[in-house]
Design a protein around this motif. Structure first.
Motif, PDB file in Angstrom:
ATOM      1  N   GLY A  98       0.800  -1.206   0.000  1.00 12.43           N
ATOM      2  CA  GLY A  98       0.000   0.000   0.000  1.00 12.43           C
ATOM      3  C   GLY A  98       0.837   1.263   0.000  1.00 12.43           C
ATOM      4  O   GLY A  98       0.511   2.239  -0.690  1.00 12.43           O
ATOM      5  N   SER A  99       1.939   1.260   0.728  1.00 13.46           N
ATOM      6  CA  SER A  99       2.802   2.445   0.763  1.00 13.46           C
ATOM      7  C   SER A  99       3.485   2.669  -0.587  1.00 13.46           C
ATOM      8  O   SER A  99       3.632   3.814  -1.030  1.00 13.46           O
ATOM      9  CB  SER A  99       3.845   2.287   1.870  1.00 13.46           C
ATOM     10  N   LEU A 100       3.877   1.583  -1.258  1.00 10.33           N
ATOM     11  CA  LEU A 100       4.486   1.726  -2.579  1.00 10.33           C
ATOM     12  C   LEU A 100       3.482   2.269  -3.594  1.00 10.33           C
ATOM     13  O   LEU A 100       3.816   3.132  -4.413  1.00 10.33           O
ATOM     14  CB  LEU A 100       5.040   0.377  -3.043  1.00 10.33           C
ATOM     15  N   PRO A 245       1.580  11.809  -5.846  1.00 11.08           N
ATOM     16  CA  PRO A 245       2.630  10.871  -5.445  1.00 11.08           C
ATOM     17  C   PRO A 245       4.003  11.405  -5.799  1.00 11.08           C
ATOM     18  O   PRO A 245       4.190  12.076  -6.824  1.00 11.08           O
ATOM     19  CB  PRO A 245       2.286   9.600  -6.230  1.00 11.08           C
ATOM     20  N   SER A 246       4.963  11.119  -4.945  1.00 10.50           N
ATOM     21  CA  SER A 246       6.320  11.638  -5.148  1.00 10.50           C
ATOM     22  C   SER A 246       7.030  10.978  -6.312  1.00 10.50           C
ATOM     23  O   SER A 246       8.001  11.508  -6.841  1.00 10.50           O
ATOM     24  CB  SER A 246       7.138  11.424  -3.868  1.00 10.50           C
ATOM     25  N   LYS A 247       6.576   9.792  -6.714  1.00  8.16           N
ATOM     26  CA  LYS A 247       7.180   9.008  -7.804  1.00  8.16           C
ATOM     27  C   LYS A 247       8.554   8.460  -7.440  1.00  8.16           C
ATOM     28  O   LYS A 247       9.189   7.795  -8.258  1.00  8.16           O
ATOM     29  CB  LYS A 247       7.307   9.841  -9.086  1.00  8.16           C
ATOM     30  N   ASP A 248       9.022   8.750  -6.225  1.00  8.98           N
ATOM     31  CA  ASP A 248      10.334   8.241  -5.810  1.00  8.98           C
ATOM     32  C   ASP A 248      10.146   6.938  -5.050  1.00  8.98           C
ATOM     33  O   ASP A 248       9.429   6.897  -4.039  1.00  8.98           O
ATOM     34  CB  ASP A 248      11.045   9.259  -4.899  1.00  8.98           C
ATOM     35  N   ASN A 249      10.767   5.896  -5.537  1.00  3.59           N
ATOM     36  CA  ASN A 249      10.720   4.618  -4.847  1.00  3.59           C
ATOM     37  C   ASN A 249      11.822   4.592  -3.802  1.00  3.59           C
ATOM     38  O   ASN A 249      12.927   4.101  -4.041  1.00  3.59           O
ATOM     39  CB  ASN A 249      10.886   3.472  -5.854  1.00  3.59           C
ATOM     40  N   ILE A 250      11.525   5.167  -2.637  1.00  4.24           N
ATOM     41  CA  ILE A 250      12.544   5.294  -1.617  1.00  4.24           C
ATOM     42  C   ILE A 250      12.997   3.929  -1.107  1.00  4.24           C
ATOM     43  O   ILE A 250      14.152   3.752  -0.713  1.00  4.24           O
ATOM     44  CB  ILE A 250      12.025   6.171  -0.450  1.00  4.24           C
ATOM     45  N   GLY A 251      12.082   2.961  -1.129  1.00  2.00           N
ATOM     46  CA  GLY A 251      12.461   1.620  -0.689  1.00  2.00           C
ATOM     47  C   GLY A 251      13.541   1.022  -1.557  1.00  2.00           C
ATOM     48  O   GLY A 251      14.504   0.420  -1.078  1.00  2.00           O
ATOM     49  N   ARG A 252      13.410   1.202  -2.881  1.00  2.00           N
ATOM     50  CA  ARG A 252      14.424   0.687  -3.808  1.00  2.00           C
ATOM     51  C   ARG A 252      15.745   1.419  -3.627  1.00  2.00           C
ATOM     52  O   ARG A 252      16.815   0.804  -3.684  1.00  2.00           O
ATOM     53  CB  ARG A 252      13.917   0.829  -5.241  1.00  2.00           C
ATOM     54  N   GLU A 291      23.383   9.086   4.854  1.00  2.00           N
ATOM     55  CA  GLU A 291      23.138   9.455   6.246  1.00  2.00           C
ATOM     56  C   GLU A 291      21.750   8.995   6.692  1.00  2.00           C
ATOM     57  O   GLU A 291      21.574   8.524   7.820  1.00  2.00           O
ATOM     58  CB  GLU A 291      23.279  10.966   6.420  1.00  2.00           C
ATOM     59  N   GLU A 292      20.780   9.128   5.814  1.00  2.00           N
ATOM     60  CA  GLU A 292      19.427   8.678   6.160  1.00  2.00           C
ATOM     61  C   GLU A 292      19.377   7.160   6.317  1.00  2.00           C
ATOM     62  O   GLU A 292      18.659   6.645   7.185  1.00  2.00           O
ATOM     63  CB  GLU A 292      18.439   9.144   5.100  1.00  2.00           C
ATOM     64  N   CYS A 293      20.133   6.436   5.510  1.00  2.00           N
ATOM     65  CA  CYS A 293      20.200   4.980   5.642  1.00  2.00           C
ATOM     66  C   CYS A 293      20.853   4.582   6.967  1.00  2.00           C
ATOM     67  O   CYS A 293      20.449   3.593   7.590  1.00  2.00           O
ATOM     68  CB  CYS A 293      20.956   4.367   4.474  1.00  2.00           C
ATOM     69  N   LYS A 294      21.841   5.350   7.394  1.00  2.00           N
ATOM     70  CA  LYS A 294      22.470   5.068   8.696  1.00  2.00           C
ATOM     71  C   LYS A 294      21.443   5.196   9.822  1.00  2.00           C
ATOM     72  O   LYS A 294      21.368   4.342  10.711  1.00  2.00           O
ATOM     73  CB  LYS A 294      23.634   6.021   8.931  1.00  2.00           C
TER      74      LYS A 294
END
Length: 560
Positions: A98-100, A245-252, A291-294
């Protein structure tokens, strides 16, 4: 007195500069600031109503699911538990999907809208499958299709509702947004509290369609609430802010960054010292993403124990309900149904949250530093203690459970009055020439005969793993007689107390249970039976009653 007004950095037209000296003028503008900052966007009130009704529909349906699978589909306890947890697993996995969908393609508004429509359809399938006169194949198709649709729909909208509500606030309303989520959390627990309290009553205290349960109504009410949730959501469609929608697949992006950093750290040729292994993901990934991944991985580490907590927590809807079936549910004058045990969770949340925030945490801060990590740690320890207590309770419950005979064997319980004329107490009640004690006896399943005044009376004990009661009686004419019936080696369903009938001479009559007022309760339709060996009555206590019942019977010859 000179004053000056100008916009502040947030764009508010009510920012007061230090030149204001008049106290009345200062209070006037301060009130305007409060009015401006503390006015909720109208759309969020519709979101509160939507969330309350949606949570009612989900928790109300799930509260009775385990018993529905057991009573209507006749699954074993282990199979019903497995299906319940499989449904929960899908429902809590699909929020990733759902979030994707919301972030990459449809946006939050459309995901909530389409997901809610599918949600209502799933409830309709489940309610239709609960109709008892449909064929087994049709009911199974409707039920499991409905469960799958509901699991997908609730997972789709779950990550979007709270985020969509946050979208309705302006950037300068951060405090107001945080306050709103307290009301949002309150709505969630209020909906679940009423659902878990009401739907078991509709299931177990209402008779419909020739069944002593009313699962169609118990599933139908949550379905109606989900329809109301959809209508509430649609009522404010013109008021919503609908960010695209942001169109950015942040999960990927996160997965790619983690993979690059890990692969180069483990088997890469670049062994240059870095502060953190994720730094090796540069230059393919930006420093901001690294940094965000950390921070993300740090949060993952903190929350790593939570899957174990939720694995235990979710047993409230399965093994705890099955355990509650074996308890009498009596809390003074209140009788709790097995599937109402979950209602204690939202009830205690609504009670304890203000107590902890207003009293316990402020007092604790005077002695020790109260941090979120310490709250989580203490909460996990208390959860472990609660399951230790549940285990101890189960050991005590097992002592009161009706045991089952060994494979191919039966239980037989001898009852009866004084010895038949001409027999001594040592020989009264013999089976196949052997004396039976007044205690429960285990025998091989098969046909037996009892000696009664020199006659051989057959006794059918052929159903293996069952329990039998055999009564030896002296009739009014001095002759002997044997009566028997079979009973189930398990606790009565639906929280009832079952009383079996064993009579030496069946002249017709009735047996019934009356409440403490001497009246037969309307909801106790199963508390009346013919006075005939093998029949039984089920005494079903009311939701609020003193649990005092009288057993009365009459024979037809006594009232002629």
């Amino acid at each position: 007195m000179p004053t000056s007004l100008s916009d502040d950095s947030s764009g508010s037209p009510f920012a007061i500069q230090p030149a204001v000296r008049d106290p009345y003028l200062f209070l006037f503008f301060r009130w305007k600031i409060i009015q401006h900052r503390f006015v909720y966007p109208p759309a969020v009130f519709f979101m509160l109503g939507n969330e309350l009704c949606e949570r009612f529909s989900f928790y109300g349906m799930r509260a009775i699911l385990t018993l529905y699978l057991k009573f209507e589909h006749h699954f074993s306890n282990s199979t019903a538990t497995l299906i319940y947890h499989l449904f929960s697993c899908i429902a809590y996995f699909t929020p990733l999907i759902g979030s994707l969908l919301a972030d990459c393609w449809l946006g939050r508004f459309k995901v909530i809208l389409f997901g809610s429509i599918i949600y209502v359809f799933g409830h309709a399938l489940l309610s239709g499958g609960a109709v008892p006169f449909l064929s087994t194949g049709v009911r199974s198709t409707f039920d499991f299709s409905g469960l799958l649709v509901i699991a997908l729909a609730t997972g789709a909208i779950k990550p979007c509702v709270s985020a969509f509500a946050a979208d309705q606030f302006r950037e300068d309303q951060a405090d107001l947004r945080a306050q709103f989520f307290s009301f949002f959390y309150f709505a969630i627990n209020t909906g679940s509290l009423f659902a878990i309290f009401l739907t078991p009553i509709l299931r177990g205290r209402v008779h419909c369609m020739g069944s002593k349960y009313c699962f169609p109504l118990a599933f139908g009410v949550p379905g109606v609430l989900m329809l109301i949730a959809l209508l509430i959501f649609l009522a404010a469609v013109k008021l919503y802010k609908k960010p695209p929608p942001s169109k950015d697949n942040i999960g990927r992006q996160v997965a790619s960054c983690v993979y690059t950093g890990a692969s180069r750290s483990i088997c890469g040729k670049n062994k240059k010292p870095v502060d953190h292994w994720l730094d090796r993901a540069a230059p393919e990934h930006s420093s901001q993403l690294i940094e965000e991944c950390k921070r993300f991985l740090a949060v993952v580490l903190i929350f790593s124990p939570l899957p174990f907590f939720w694995a235990l927590y979710d047993q409230q809807g399965s093994t705890w309900i099955l355990q509650a079936q074996r308890l009498n549910g009596r809390l003074g004058f209140f009788t709790m149904l097995p599937d109402q045990v979950n209602a204690l969770n939202p009830l205690l949340i609504l009670i304890f949250v203000p107590i902890f925030e207003g009293l316990i945490y402020p007092a604790a801060r005077k002695v020790v530093k109260v941090t979120p990590l310490r709250k989580i740690s203490i909460g996990l320890l208390l959860a472990a203690l609660s399951f230790a207590m549940a285990g101890i309770l189960q050991l005590e419950v097992n002592k009161t459970m009706e045991p089952s005979p060994a494979e191919g064997r039966v239980f037989i319980q001898k009852v009866g009055n004084a010895p038949v004329s001409g027999f001594s107490s040592d020989t009264f009640g013999q089976i196949n020439g052997g004396a039976l004690s007044s205690e429960k006896t285990e025998l091989d399943a098969g046909m037996y005969s009892a000696d009664v005044n020199g006659n051989k009376v057959p006794i059918n004990l052929t159903d293996p793993n069952a329990g039998y009661v055999v009564g030896f009686f002296e009739n009014s004419n001095g002759s002997g007689d044997v009566k028997q019936f079979k009973y189930r080696n398990e606790k009565t369903e639906n929280g009832a107390t079952r009383i079996h009938v064993l009579v030496p001479e069946e002249d017709g009559g009735r047996i019934f249970a009356c409440n403490n007022d001497g009246e037969l309760d309307d909801h106790n339709s199963d508390a009346v039976a013919d006075l005939k060996t093998g029949n039984y009555i089920d005494i079903l206590p009311g939701l609020f009653c003193l649990n005092d019942f009288s057993i009365k019977f009459y024979k037809f010859r006594d009232v002629q």
